[in-house]
Design an enzyme around this catalytic site. Structure first.
Site, short mmCIF file in Angstrom:
data_model
loop_
_atom_site.label_atom_id
_atom_site.label_comp_id
_atom_site.label_asym_id
_atom_site.label_seq_id
_atom_site.Cartn_x
_atom_site.Cartn_y
_atom_site.Cartn_z
CD GLU A 279 6.27 -65.64 32.14
OE1 GLU A 279 6.11 -65.19 33.29
OE2 GLU A 279 7.21 -66.40 31.84
CE LYS B 257 11.15 -71.65 36.39
NZ LYS B 257 10.68 -70.82 37.50
#
Ligand code: ARG
Length: 462
Positions: A294, A287
């Site tokens: 965000e 990841k």
């Protein structure tokens, strides 16, 4: 009780507040942020009192000397803030009196904390606005640099998040430059209303001393003085207005954040964001998460919340000052901090965006993005637009079944949808042709994008 706030109004009270009430009512932990502007306001007030003959030259000199020492202590982190003294104003005034005696006690002549705090917030906010406007301009410049590199890079333009028409990535970035330009203008608009002096309103009705408010305003760089004392001490509309402008700016950046998150997802794969703005997962080794966008999206909720908080703070307050107003500071300060950090980080982050033109081109080719161009082509050959729309819709359905783009159909195949289609259709169906055809102010043609970049660079250099 000797150095508590009760001392300031001691005669009237026969018992001290409880520890809990003291903590509940005190604001010094957050309003000490206004210490420097509080001192600036006090010095201007003292100079005005001296000018009109209410304060002696010796007292003024003592106040100036004492305040400069206090300012140095605050800047050095050596000032001892006391919760007993409730807020920034009383902490500083008390310290001044400890240092210079009676002259310190004369500073508050013709003034109340009500007009003092309103002045402080306005001075603080004026400074914050100037910084935020500069930061907004910096982010615009960063977006312009990115737009410049990609003035002709084609990407899918979306409506309903479905591929609509080809646009350039530069054009897409310029949309945000426009939004931020209006945001900066809104801050400057609000600044004009922030920059009016409340001092002189005293507690609520004005004062009996022969004050010269214009002189105080001039010393503090205010454009004018508030014209009604009740309004001056009680309204916080300027703070609400500022927060509304900040919420809009955050909302714009939240939209961009949402796009960056989508574009960085492997489903799109349009961009990469430099590692320094991303984090990994503690469990999934593969990841790389776009944390910064965000969080900007998330923090937008908090700034929008501050706007609602301030509106709600104001809505049921009778004139004039009420202690409710002390609650204006934390949302205001947090708005300034959150937006400031967001703008700073964003300017840097957009310079760390890598664009992947092949992925954008692949996506735009999957969406029949030049269908409108084909319809326009037929209209220019004399077909009414609605008929052209229908002919192209049928061509798209056909191409979709064949799993080919419109540009990959043979001329004979195209002709079966309209006899008006001829060999010159080729240039119309290419992405470059589609972009170049939108050649007017506000259009996505690369030369228009370059013209807008040049225009903005001039605006921002001015
Ligand atoms: N700390 C107060 C505020 O932030 C200052 C004004 C207090 N005035 C008063 N009358 N209690 O609003």
């Amino acid at each position: 009780m000797s150095d508590s706030a009760n001392k300031m109004w001691s005669g009237r009270f026969n018992e001290p507040v409880s520890e809990l009430v003291k903590r509940f009512t005190a604001s010094v932990n957050f309003d000490k942020r206004m210490a420097e502007v509080d001192i600036e306001g006090s010095l201007a007030h003292a100079a005005m009192l001296n000018k009109v003959g209410v304060l002696s030259a010796a007292d003024l000199a003592a106040i100036q000397q004492g305040m400069s020492e206090i300012l140095a202590d605050i800047r050095a982190g050596q000032f001892e803030w006391s919760l007993d003294l409730e807020d920034v104003h009383m902490n500083i005034e008390r310290r001044l009196t400890e240092k210079i005696g009676d002259a310190g006690k004369r500073l508050h002549t013709g003034r109340s904390r009500n007009d003092q705090v309103a002045t402080d917030i306005r001075l603080y906010l004026r400074g914050a606005i100037d910084i935020l406007v500069a930061l907004t301009h910096e982010l615009q410049k960063s977006l312009l640099d990115l737009a410049d590199q990609h003035a002709a890079t084609v990407m899918p333009g979306f409506t309903h998040l479905q591929v609509a028409q080809p646009v350039t990535f530069g054009h897409h970035m310029l949309a945000y430059v426009e939004m931020l330009g209006r945001d900066a203008d809104r801050f400057l608009d609000a600044r004009a209303r922030v920059n009016q002096l409340p001092l002189g309103a005293a507690a609520l009705a004005g004062t009996t001393y022969p004050i010269d408010r214009l002189y105080t305003a001039e010393l503090l760089g205010f454009d004018g003085v508030c014209q009604n004392s009740l309004d001056a001490v009680s309204d916080r509309d300027f703070a609400i207005e500022f927060t509304a402008a900040a919420a809009l700016t955050m909302t714009h950046l939240s939209r961009l954040s949402e796009e960056l998150v989508l574009w960085m997802s492997p489903r799109y794969g349009f961009i990469d964001i430099a590692d320094r703005f991303c984090t990994g997962s503690s469990i999934m080794p593969q990841k790389k998460n776009p944390d910064v966008p965000e969080l900007v999206r998330g923090k937008t909720g908090r700034v929008n919340g501050h706007l609602v908080g301030l509106l709600t703070l104001m809505k049921a307050q009778p004139l004039a000052y009420n202690k409710d107003n002390q609650e204006d500071k934390e949302p205001l300060f947090d708005t300034v901090d959150t937006l400031g950090d967001t703008l700073r980080i964003y300017a840097d982050m957009m310079r760390g965006v890598t664009v992947k033109p092949e992925a954008m081109e692949r996506a735009v080719k999957q969406g029949f993005a030049t269908a409108t161009d084909l319809a326009d082509y037929l209209v220019k050959k004399g077909l009414p637009f609605r008929d052209a729309h229908e002919a192209v819709a049928l061509a798209v359905r056909y191409a979709e079944e064949k799993r080919r783009d419109l540009s990959e159909l043979q001329l004979v195949e195209l002709k079966s949808f309209s006899p008006l289609i001829e060999a010159d259709v080729v240039g119309v169906l290419t992405l470059e042709g589609s972009l170049a055809a939108r050649d007017h102010v506000g259009g996505t043609a690369p030369n228009q994008v370059r013209a807008q970049i040049a225009r903005w660079r001039e605006v921002l250099a001015a």
